[in-house]
Design a protein around this motif. Structure first.
Motif, short mmCIF file in Angstrom:
data_model
loop_
_atom_site.label_atom_id
_atom_site.label_comp_id
_atom_site.label_asym_id
_atom_site.label_seq_id
_atom_site.Cartn_x
_atom_site.Cartn_y
_atom_site.Cartn_z
N SER A 112 -3.31 -6.03 1.21
CA SER A 112 -2.81 -7.29 0.65
C SER A 112 -1.48 -7.67 1.29
N GLN A 113 -0.44 -7.87 0.51
CA GLN A 113 0.89 -8.22 0.99
C GLN A 113 0.88 -9.39 1.97
N ASN A 114 0.16 -10.46 1.60
CA ASN A 114 0.15 -11.68 2.40
C ASN A 114 -0.36 -11.43 3.82
N LEU B 116 -0.59 -8.64 5.62
CA LEU B 116 0.35 -7.82 6.41
C LEU B 116 -0.35 -7.15 7.60
N LYS C 106 6.42 -2.85 4.75
CA LYS C 106 6.59 -4.09 4.01
C LYS C 106 6.59 -5.32 4.90
#
Length: 95
Positions: A44-46, A48, A93
């Motif tokens: 997920s995480q846009n 990544l 991140k």
């Protein structure tokens, strides 16, 4: 055209000055795409994973010049990125 190494049909085109190569009728390419789509959704995480792959491939090709014939392949770079994400997914991140 025909790729002599993989014996597959290739479609070559240029879009806004960027050379694009599309492999036709390659099941292994679709399987790889499905793997990365699944991994990207899990991470997920846009997006990544996808953003990291794009950045790494652009760096490898245009800045470091280590991607291309007789050098690192896109396949190798994808596997390197997947391996890093597998080991450090909780700490990554940004691309």
């Amino acid at each position: 055209s025909q790729d002599p190494i993989f014996n597959t049909q290739l479609l070559h085109c240029v879009v806004d000055g960027i050379s694009i190569r599309v492999c036709l009728n390659r099941v292994d390419v679709l399987e790889s795409l499905a793997l990365f789509e699944t991994a990207d959704r899990l991470i997920s995480q846009n997006h990544l994973l996808k953003r990291t792959l794009l950045l790494f491939k652009a760096w490898a090709k245009y800045q470091a010049r280590i991607m291309g014939p007789d050098m690192l392949s896109g396949f190798a770079i994808e596997r390197i990125v997947l391996t890093v994400f597998n080991g450090f997914h909780e700490k990554i991140k940004t691309p």
